[in-house]
Design a protein around this motif. Structure first.
Motif, mmCIF file in Angstrom:
data_model
loop_
_atom_site.group_PDB
_atom_site.id
_atom_site.type_symbol
_atom_site.label_atom_id
_atom_site.label_comp_id
_atom_site.label_asym_id
_atom_site.label_seq_id
_atom_site.Cartn_x
_atom_site.Cartn_y
_atom_site.Cartn_z
ATOM 1 N N LYS A 1 1.862 4.671 10.599
ATOM 2 C CA LYS A 1 1.163 5.181 9.426
ATOM 3 C C LYS A 1 0.560 6.559 9.648
ATOM 4 O O LYS A 1 0.589 7.411 8.755
ATOM 5 C CB LYS A 1 0.058 4.206 9.018
ATOM 6 N N THR A 2 0.000 6.795 10.846
ATOM 7 C CA THR A 2 -0.776 8.018 11.068
ATOM 8 C C THR A 2 -0.154 9.000 12.053
ATOM 9 O O THR A 2 -0.518 10.169 12.066
ATOM 10 C CB THR A 2 -2.174 7.668 11.592
ATOM 11 N N GLY A 3 0.746 8.517 12.906
ATOM 12 C CA GLY A 3 1.274 9.372 13.962
ATOM 13 C C GLY A 3 0.366 9.405 15.182
ATOM 14 O O GLY A 3 0.699 10.017 16.203
ATOM 15 N N ALA A 4 -0.776 8.740 15.091
ATOM 16 C CA ALA A 4 -1.734 8.694 16.198
ATOM 17 C C ALA A 4 -1.576 7.385 16.973
ATOM 18 O O ALA A 4 -0.953 6.437 16.505
ATOM 19 C CB ALA A 4 -3.160 8.818 15.664
ATOM 20 N N GLU B 1 -2.579 10.892 6.864
ATOM 21 C CA GLU B 1 -1.511 11.705 7.434
ATOM 22 C C GLU B 1 -2.129 12.885 8.185
ATOM 23 O O GLU B 1 -3.296 13.220 8.017
ATOM 24 C CB GLU B 1 -0.587 12.209 6.327
ATOM 25 N N GLY B 2 -1.324 13.528 9.003
ATOM 26 C CA GLY B 2 -1.802 14.704 9.717
ATOM 27 C C GLY B 2 -2.549 14.395 10.993
ATOM 28 O O GLY B 2 -3.280 15.251 11.499
ATOM 29 N N PHE B 3 -2.392 13.189 11.529
ATOM 30 C CA PHE B 3 -3.097 12.816 12.749
ATOM 31 C C PHE B 3 -2.168 12.738 13.961
ATOM 32 O O PHE B 3 -2.553 12.229 15.005
ATOM 33 C CB PHE B 3 -3.776 11.452 12.556
ATOM 34 N N THR B 4 -0.954 13.221 13.821
ATOM 35 C CA THR B 4 0.045 13.106 14.888
ATOM 36 C C THR B 4 -0.492 13.671 16.200
ATOM 37 O O THR B 4 -1.032 14.774 16.247
ATOM 38 C CB THR B 4 1.330 13.850 14.504
ATOM 39 N N GLY B 5 -0.326 12.875 17.252
ATOM 40 C CA GLY B 5 -0.739 13.314 18.581
ATOM 41 C C GLY B 5 -2.170 12.963 18.936
ATOM 42 O O GLY B 5 -2.568 13.075 20.097
ATOM 43 N N PRO C 1 -6.161 -10.812 20.340
ATOM 44 C CA PRO C 1 -5.002 -11.516 20.900
ATOM 45 C C PRO C 1 -3.775 -10.610 20.966
ATOM 46 O O PRO C 1 -3.689 -9.588 20.274
ATOM 47 C CB PRO C 1 -4.793 -12.677 19.935
ATOM 48 N N ALA C 2 -2.835 -10.986 21.801
ATOM 49 C CA ALA C 2 -1.707 -10.113 22.147
ATOM 50 C C ALA C 2 -0.866 -9.676 20.954
ATOM 51 O O ALA C 2 -0.583 -8.483 20.776
ATOM 52 C CB ALA C 2 -0.825 -10.810 23.180
ATOM 53 N N GLN C 3 -0.425 -10.607 20.119
ATOM 54 C CA GLN C 3 0.459 -10.243 19.022
ATOM 55 C C GLN C 3 -0.266 -9.410 17.982
ATOM 56 O O GLN C 3 0.290 -8.462 17.426
ATOM 57 C CB GLN C 3 1.060 -11.493 18.368
ATOM 58 N N TRP C 4 -1.506 -9.749 17.701
ATOM 59 C CA TRP C 4 -2.316 -8.954 16.763
ATOM 60 C C TRP C 4 -2.429 -7.518 17.262
ATOM 61 O O TRP C 4 -2.247 -6.565 16.506
ATOM 62 C CB TRP C 4 -3.700 -9.582 16.605
ATOM 63 N N THR C 5 -2.714 -7.363 18.542
ATOM 64 C CA THR C 5 -2.890 -6.027 19.125
ATOM 65 C C THR C 5 -1.607 -5.219 19.037
ATOM 66 O O THR C 5 -1.612 -4.031 18.659
ATOM 67 C CB THR C 5 -3.343 -6.146 20.591
ATOM 68 N N LYS C 6 -0.489 -5.839 19.355
ATOM 69 C CA LYS C 6 0.805 -5.157 19.304
ATOM 70 C C LYS C 6 1.130 -4.741 17.872
ATOM 71 O O LYS C 6 1.541 -3.604 17.614
ATOM 72 C CB LYS C 6 1.886 -6.091 19.849
ATOM 73 N N GLN C 7 0.921 -5.648 16.958
ATOM 74 C CA GLN C 7 1.211 -5.419 15.544
ATOM 75 C C GLN C 7 0.381 -4.266 14.987
ATOM 76 O O GLN C 7 0.894 -3.352 14.328
ATOM 77 C CB GLN C 7 0.862 -6.713 14.792
ATOM 78 N N VAL C 8 -0.918 -4.293 15.250
ATOM 79 C CA VAL C 8 -1.825 -3.264 14.748
ATOM 80 C C VAL C 8 -1.492 -1.906 15.367
ATOM 81 O O VAL C 8 -1.461 -0.881 14.671
ATOM 82 C CB VAL C 8 -3.291 -3.647 15.035
ATOM 83 N N SER C 9 -1.245 -1.883 16.651
ATOM 84 C CA SER C 9 -0.937 -0.615 17.338
ATOM 85 C C SER C 9 0.307 0.041 16.757
ATOM 86 O O SER C 9 0.330 1.259 16.505
ATOM 87 C CB SER C 9 -0.749 -0.859 18.841
ATOM 88 N N GLU C 10 1.336 -0.761 16.549
ATOM 89 C CA GLU C 10 2.596 -0.221 16.022
ATOM 90 C C GLU C 10 2.429 0.266 14.582
ATOM 91 O O GLU C 10 2.922 1.332 14.216
ATOM 92 C CB GLU C 10 3.685 -1.289 16.114
ATOM 93 N N GLN C 11 1.749 -0.498 13.765
ATOM 94 C CA GLN C 11 1.552 -0.118 12.363
ATOM 95 C C GLN C 11 0.675 1.124 12.237
ATOM 96 O O GLN C 11 0.915 1.987 11.393
ATOM 97 C CB GLN C 11 0.925 -1.282 11.588
ATOM 98 N N PHE C 12 -0.336 1.210 13.079
ATOM 99 C CA PHE C 12 -1.237 2.371 13.056
ATOM 100 C C PHE C 12 -0.483 3.646 13.427
ATOM 101 O O PHE C 12 -0.642 4.693 12.778
ATOM 102 C CB PHE C 12 -2.393 2.122 14.023
#
Length: 422
Positions: A63-66, A32-36, A49-60
């Motif tokens: 979770k972190t705000g970054a 936490e505390g990584f917003t921005g 691959p496309a879906q993996w990248t989208k999934q990871v980006s959204e979850q990250f």
């Protein structure tokens, strides 16, 4: 998969000024505390691959705000580019590194220690996957993905030869190739003489070591009888092929050869099916896969686990945020997505069900679990595989009629010179 490997001496020279691993800190712990903030991740072309990248980006971000920025790199020239980047004050935060290259970068002091993170998220990973991330007992990277070779076969040709089911032993496979040769007009197997990573798998199967310690230094062990036995098995395979003895599987791309519909089988990575289908869409429904069989049905053939690790830059200023990214990217859910989407071999037993949805991954899994391994995990090994690879010359010589012992003598001085570069 093809990996251009950098000589360990070049890595050491370019990274000689890198500070000790773990120096960077930046950000707050606890996810936490990584917003921005923004994290930079270098990945190689085709890895994410496309879906993996989208999934990871959204979850990250959730979770972190970054946010995470994936910067896609090309394999051509990547070693020098990555070496330079990791030596700078503002390196990429997370980098993809070929699993057989990791030791060289770790020895150069370019990577952060990730031992605690491995214990947290990777306690059930297959040891064979993880070995390439460990150097001198320390965890300098985390395995992202790996794949191993399988038999990719043409179902139509096998049916024409009267073959039912798939071989469970090496002798059964050779009998199948013999049937194809006798009953069809197809080439039973396309296997060029320099498919080096297939030979590496065979050496794992015979229990051979490609290097040994002598007088405190690593030297070639290519003349060992166990290596000769592996090369003899390769020669038996190659006898069913008319492929050139002085070329590798990428010259030409064997998937394109298979696409012509006149080849019974190839020893291939799962993704090579896409190469074949791109060259000839009509062959799609004719492609099947099975595990490379070993001497007995109880244990598949030894296979080289080729793939990539994720590492955190030792000079990076955002190491805590980088570790949060790895927790997301390497979660069970996202590892499963990668297996499903790209056909890589699952690195934990829990993903076996996912692998069944991808025929290539399903065929690769048994050998990876029971017989998987890598090339020698020493920094000096990278130099051995630099072009021209002397082991490929050894293979061609043996296939041309020279004894394995004499062929080994011809190239061992070159191998030893390369092993001595660091």
């Amino acid at each position: 998969m093809k990996r251009g490997l950098i000589a360990a001496t070049v890595v050491a020279a370019m990274l000689g000024s890198v500070a000790a691993c773990g120096a960077g800190g930046g950000g707050k712990s606890g996810g936490e505390g990584f917003t921005g903030q923004k994290l930079t991740v270098w990945v190689m072309s085709g890895s994410n691959p496309a879906q993996w990248t989208k999934q990871v980006s959204e979850q990250f971000k959730k979770k972190t705000g970054a946010t995470v920025e994936f910067k896609v790199q090309q394999w051509n020239g990547i070693q020098q580019k990555l070496s330079t980047a990791l030596s700078e004050d503002t390196p990429p935060d997370v980098v993809e590194i070929g699993n057989t290259q990791t030791a060289a970068y770790a020895k150069a002091g370019a990577l952060a220690d990730l031992g605690d993170l491995k214990k947290e998220i990777g306690s059930d990973w297959n040891d064979a996957f993880n070995k390439a991330s460990v150097v001198d007992g320390k965890q300098y990277a985390l395995p992202w993905f790996a794949g191993n070779r399988v038999v990719m076969y043409n179902k139509k040709i096998w049916a024409e030869a009267g073959l039912k089911g798939t071989p469970k032993t090496r002798n059964e496979l050779f009998k199948a190739f013999a049937a194809i040769k006798k009953k069809t007009g197809a080439e039973p197997l396309y296997l060029p003489g320099q498919n080096w990573y297939f030979l590496d798998g065979l050496t794992l199967g015979t229990g051979a070591d490609l290097v040994k310690k002598q007088g405190g230094r690593w030297v070639s062990n290519l003349g060992d009888p166990k290596v000769s036995k592996a090369m003899d098995i390769y020669k038996q395979y190659q006898a069913f092929s008319t492929a050139p003895k002085n070329k590798d599987e990428a010259t030409p791309q064997q998937g394109e050869v298979f696409a012509k519909g006149k080849t019974g089988a190839v020893i291939a990575m799962g993704y090579e099916a896409a190469t074949a289908v791109k060259a000839n869409p009509e062959i799609k429904n004719d492609i099947g896969f099975f595990t490379i069989p070993g001497e007995t049905a109880a244990k598949p053939e030894g296979v080289f686990l080729g793939g990539s690790n994720f590492a955190v830059a030792g000079m990076g200023k955002n190491q805590e945020l980088a570790k949060e990214f790895l927790k997301v990217a390497l979660s069970k859910q996202n590892d499963g997505q990668l297996v499903k989407e790209s056909g890589w071999t699952p690195k934990s037993a829990d993903l076996a069900g996912v692998a069944q949805k991808n025929p290539a991954a399903a065929a690769a899994a048994p050998a990876a679990e029971k017989s998987g391994g890598t090339t020698p995990l020493i920094p000096q090994w990278a130099a051995v595989e630099n072009l021209p690879n002397p082991i490929k010359s050894y293979m061609t010589a043996v296939l041309g009629g020279k004894s394995p012992a004499d062929a080994a003598k011809d190239v061992e001085s070159e191998i030893n010179a390369r092993l001595a570069q660091q």
